[in-house]
Enzyme design. Structure first.
Site, PDB file in Angstrom:
ATOM      1  N   ARG A   1       0.903  -1.152   0.000  1.00  0.00           N
ATOM      2  CA  ARG A   1       0.000   0.000   0.000  1.00  0.00           C
ATOM      3  C   ARG A   1       0.944   1.204   0.000  1.00  0.00           C
ATOM      4  O   ARG A   1       1.832   1.309   0.850  1.00  0.00           O
ATOM      5  CB  ARG A   1      -0.836   0.039   1.281  1.00  0.00           C
ATOM      6  CG  ARG A   1      -1.546  -1.264   1.596  1.00  0.00           C
ATOM      7  CD  ARG A   1      -2.950  -1.293   1.113  1.00  0.00           C
ATOM      8  NE  ARG A   1      -3.649  -2.474   1.641  1.00  0.00           N
ATOM      9  CZ  ARG A   1      -4.686  -3.013   1.069  1.00  0.00           C
ATOM     10  NH1 ARG A   1      -5.145  -2.519  -0.067  1.00  0.00           N
ATOM     11  NH2 ARG A   1      -5.288  -4.053   1.596  1.00  0.00           N
TER      12      ARG A   1
ATOM     13  N   ASP B   1      -9.217  -1.602  -7.295  1.00  0.00           N
ATOM     14  CA  ASP B   1      -9.610  -0.308  -7.882  1.00  0.00           C
ATOM     15  C   ASP B   1      -8.614   0.812  -7.567  1.00  0.00           C
ATOM     16  O   ASP B   1      -8.377   1.680  -8.412  1.00  0.00           O
ATOM     17  CB  ASP B   1     -11.047   0.082  -7.482  1.00  0.00           C
ATOM     18  CG  ASP B   1     -11.248   0.151  -5.988  1.00  0.00           C
ATOM     19  OD1 ASP B   1     -10.401  -0.383  -5.245  1.00  0.00           O
ATOM     20  OD2 ASP B   1     -12.256   0.731  -5.555  1.00  0.00           O
TER      21      ASP B   1
ATOM     22  N   ASP C   1     -12.143  -8.606  -2.929  1.00  0.00           N
ATOM     23  CA  ASP C   1     -13.366  -7.854  -2.607  1.00  0.00           C
ATOM     24  C   ASP C   1     -14.415  -7.843  -3.718  1.00  0.00           C
ATOM     25  O   ASP C   1     -15.582  -7.595  -3.450  1.00  0.00           O
ATOM     26  CB  ASP C   1     -13.026  -6.401  -2.261  1.00  0.00           C
ATOM     27  CG  ASP C   1     -12.072  -6.292  -1.088  1.00  0.00           C
ATOM     28  OD1 ASP C   1     -12.061  -7.219  -0.252  1.00  0.00           O
ATOM     29  OD2 ASP C   1     -11.333  -5.293  -1.011  1.00  0.00           O
TER      30      ASP C   1
ATOM     31  N   ASP D   1     -14.976  -5.592  -5.843  1.00  0.00           N
ATOM     32  CA  ASP D   1     -15.664  -4.290  -5.734  1.00  0.00           C
ATOM     33  C   ASP D   1     -15.247  -3.312  -6.830  1.00  0.00           C
ATOM     34  O   ASP D   1     -15.356  -2.103  -6.663  1.00  0.00           O
ATOM     35  CB  ASP D   1     -15.365  -3.678  -4.355  1.00  0.00           C
ATOM     36  CG  ASP D   1     -13.872  -3.472  -4.122  1.00  0.00           C
ATOM     37  OD1 ASP D   1     -13.046  -3.975  -4.918  1.00  0.00           O
ATOM     38  OD2 ASP D   1     -13.521  -2.797  -3.139  1.00  0.00           O
TER      39      ASP D   1
HETATM   40  P1  ADP Z   1      -6.587  -2.022  -4.212  1.00  0.00           P
HETATM   41  O1  ADP Z   1      -5.804  -1.819  -5.451  1.00  0.00           O
HETATM   42  O2  ADP Z   1      -6.667  -3.455  -3.807  1.00  0.00           O
HETATM   43  O3  ADP Z   1      -7.930  -1.308  -4.245  1.00  0.00           O
HETATM   44  P2  ADP Z   1      -5.585   0.131  -2.549  1.00  0.00           P
HETATM   45  O4  ADP Z   1      -6.837   0.937  -2.551  1.00  0.00           O
HETATM   46  O5  ADP Z   1      -4.801   0.057  -1.272  1.00  0.00           O
HETATM   47  O6  ADP Z   1      -5.781  -1.367  -3.002  1.00  0.00           O
HETATM   48  O7  ADP Z   1      -4.647   0.753  -3.694  1.00  0.00           O
HETATM   49  C1  ADP Z   1      -3.392   0.166  -3.958  1.00  0.00           C
HETATM   50  C2  ADP Z   1      -2.404   1.226  -4.244  1.00  0.00           C
HETATM   51  O8  ADP Z   1      -2.753   1.915  -5.448  1.00  0.00           O
HETATM   52  C3  ADP Z   1      -2.278   2.339  -3.210  1.00  0.00           C
HETATM   53  O9  ADP Z   1      -1.523   1.955  -2.090  1.00  0.00           O
HETATM   54  C4  ADP Z   1      -1.584   3.419  -4.040  1.00  0.00           C
HETATM   55  O10 ADP Z   1      -0.223   3.113  -4.221  1.00  0.00           O
HETATM   56  C5  ADP Z   1      -2.297   3.263  -5.387  1.00  0.00           C
HETATM   57  N1  ADP Z   1      -3.442   4.170  -5.461  1.00  0.00           N
HETATM   58  C6  ADP Z   1      -4.647   4.068  -4.835  1.00  0.00           C
HETATM   59  N2  ADP Z   1      -5.448   5.101  -5.129  1.00  0.00           N
HETATM   60  C7  ADP Z   1      -4.757   5.901  -5.973  1.00  0.00           C
HETATM   61  C8  ADP Z   1      -5.041   7.140  -6.648  1.00  0.00           C
HETATM   62  N3  ADP Z   1      -6.202   7.773  -6.508  1.00  0.00           N
HETATM   63  N4  ADP Z   1      -4.064   7.662  -7.449  1.00  0.00           N
HETATM   64  C9  ADP Z   1      -2.876   7.035  -7.601  1.00  0.00           C
HETATM   65  N5  ADP Z   1      -2.551   5.881  -6.992  1.00  0.00           N
HETATM   66  C10 ADP Z   1      -3.467   5.304  -6.189  1.00  0.00           C
HETATM   67  O1  F6P Z   2      -8.754  -5.254  -0.388  1.00  0.00           O
HETATM   68  C1  F6P Z   2      -8.530  -6.483   0.235  1.00  0.00           C
HETATM   69  C2  F6P Z   2      -8.702  -6.349   1.735  1.00  0.00           C
HETATM   70  O2  F6P Z   2      -8.395  -7.600   2.317  1.00  0.00           O
HETATM   71  C3  F6P Z   2     -10.062  -5.835   2.192  1.00  0.00           C
HETATM   72  O3  F6P Z   2     -11.052  -6.843   2.181  1.00  0.00           O
HETATM   73  C4  F6P Z   2      -9.744  -5.332   3.571  1.00  0.00           C
HETATM   74  O4  F6P Z   2     -10.621  -4.301   3.964  1.00  0.00           O
HETATM   75  C5  F6P Z   2      -8.350  -4.777   3.395  1.00  0.00           C
HETATM   76  O5  F6P Z   2      -7.794  -5.411   2.248  1.00  0.00           O
HETATM   77  C6  F6P Z   2      -7.455  -5.018   4.572  1.00  0.00           C
HETATM   78  O6  F6P Z   2      -6.243  -4.453   4.270  1.00  0.00           O
HETATM   79  P1  F6P Z   2      -4.883  -4.585   5.083  1.00  0.00           P
HETATM   80  O7  F6P Z   2      -3.955  -5.300   4.168  1.00  0.00           O
HETATM   81  O8  F6P Z   2      -4.476  -3.174   5.266  1.00  0.00           O
HETATM   82  O9  F6P Z   2      -5.166  -5.300   6.343  1.00  0.00           O
END
Ligand code: ADP
Ligand code: F6P
Length: 319
Positions: free
Chosen positions: A72, A103, A127, A129
């Site tokens: 992250r 996403d 997820d 989602d």
């Molecule tokens: P996922 O991809 O599973 O939804 P996250 O929401 O944690 O997981 O997003 C993963 C990574 O993508 C983030 O830690 C960040 O590095 C990048 N990211 C998320 N949102 C944005 C954004 N709005 N603009 C640019 N990079 C983003």
């Molecule tokens: O996006 C996958 C997920 O496991 C979600 O279901 C949950 O809310 C989140 O990641 C937990 O994230 P972390 O890795 O920060 O515990």
């Protein structure tokens, strides 16, 4: 020879390795040179970029997690970091970046594309989602994990004639809770999209007991209520003393189901074919059984929320 780099980002999900393998081998087959980037977007900034050969991805198809590591890295929302990342990728001669993630990860790819990078996103999160796709890689495996776990919890619940609460992941979406609830025959599923008030849950439990049910399983999506909240409420407002199991990271681990491994293979193939046809900056989506490519903007708009009819079906079947 055009160069492709692959990264995995966000929470790990079963099938990430299957997608890394499939993208690598399909791209090499088509004449690309392939690179791996470790730790998602952070790895671009750290320049953790290395060549990947077909043999480097051997033996990973059945493994959970991601051989490329993930991270992250919220700082990546910063435009100047995105420009920095774009310059680093250009300096390494990378023509296309393939992002495997959820996403948030897709938004990172979209950000990079605005700076001039050619990207593609393969949806991969437990997820389910994401807009633009009805299935994300990892979702089916997570469902099977939950169903398996609830089966074990049910044995104890049945033996002790006790209400069992099982908390599942899913962020702000109830897909994992609802679909696994249907598959394992849960009596009640609490989802953030349609949260049943807790006094209603108590009333429902009393009714099911009067109808002769000796025990009940309640699935709670993490986005619906705070952890432990449902258990406390039921304990304080009824004579039930529910057990609580938080499945947590159990749901993210393990090798992919056949469905997820096949989805990873099919999506990776379409991803490389699309790049070869000169189209980029697309999400690879699964819609009505077909693998499609969808622009990032379109994907944001094309949402597939939980199916209300299935929510009703679950309550009919749990009578
Ligand atoms: P996922 O991809 O599973 O939804 P996250 O929401 O944690 O997981 O997003 C993963 C990574 O993508 C983030 O830690 C960040 O590095 C990048 N990211 C998320 N949102 C944005 C954004 N709005 N603009 C640019 N990079 C983003
Ligand atoms: O996006 C996958 C997920 O496991 C979600 O279901 C949950 O809310 C989140 O990641 C937990 O994230 P972390 O890795 O920060 O515990």
């Amino acid at each position: 020879m055009r160069k492709i780099a692959i990264l995995t980002s966000g929470g790990d999900a079963p099938g990430m390795n299957a997608a890394i393998r499939a993208v690598t081998r399909k791209a090499i087959h088509e004449g690309f040179q392939v690179f791996g980037i470790e730790r998602g977007y952070l790895g671009i900034i750290q320049e953790a970029i290395f060549p990947l050969q077909a043999r480097d991805v051997g033996g990973i198809i059945t493994q959970g997690g991601t051989m490329l590591k993930t991270a992250r890295y919220p700082e990546f929302q910063d435009e100047s970091l995105q420009e920095n990342a774009y310059q680093i990728l250009k300096r390494h001669g990378i023509d296309h970046l393939i992002v495997i993630g959820g996403d948030g990860s897709m938004r990172g790819a979209q950000g990079l594309s605005r700076h001039g990078m050619s990207t593609m996103t393969i949806p991969c999160t437990i997820d389910n989602d994401m807009g633009g796709t009805q299935y994300t890689i990892g979702f089916d495996t997570a469902l099977n994990t939950v169903v398996d776990a609830v089966g074990h919890i049910r044995d104890t619940s049945n033996s002790h004639e006790r209400v069992a609460i099982v908390e599942v992941m899913g962020r702000k979406a109830g897909h994992i809770a609802l679909q696994s609830g249907i598959a394992c025959g849960a009596e009640i599923v609490l989802v953030p999209e349609n949260p049943m008030p807790l006094h209603e849950v108590c009333r429902h439990l009393k009714e099911t007991q009067l109808r002769g049910k000796e025990y009940s399983v309640i699935l709670v999506a993490e986005g619906a209520y705070k952890s432990g909240e449902v258990k406390e409420f039921i304990k304080n407002h009824t004579e039930f003393d529910p057990s609580l199991t938080v499945l947590g990271y159990l749901q993210r681990g393990g090798g992919p189901s056949a469905f997820d491994a096949i989805l990873a293979a099919r999506m990776s193939e379409v991803c490389i074919n699309t790049l070869m046809s000169g189209v980029d900056n697309r999400l690879i989506g699964y819609i009505d059984g077909h693998i499609r490519t969808i622009s990032y903007k379109e994907a944001e708009k094309l949402q597939f929320p939980i199916n209300e009819e299935q929510y009703t079906l679950l309550s009919i079947l749990s009578s």
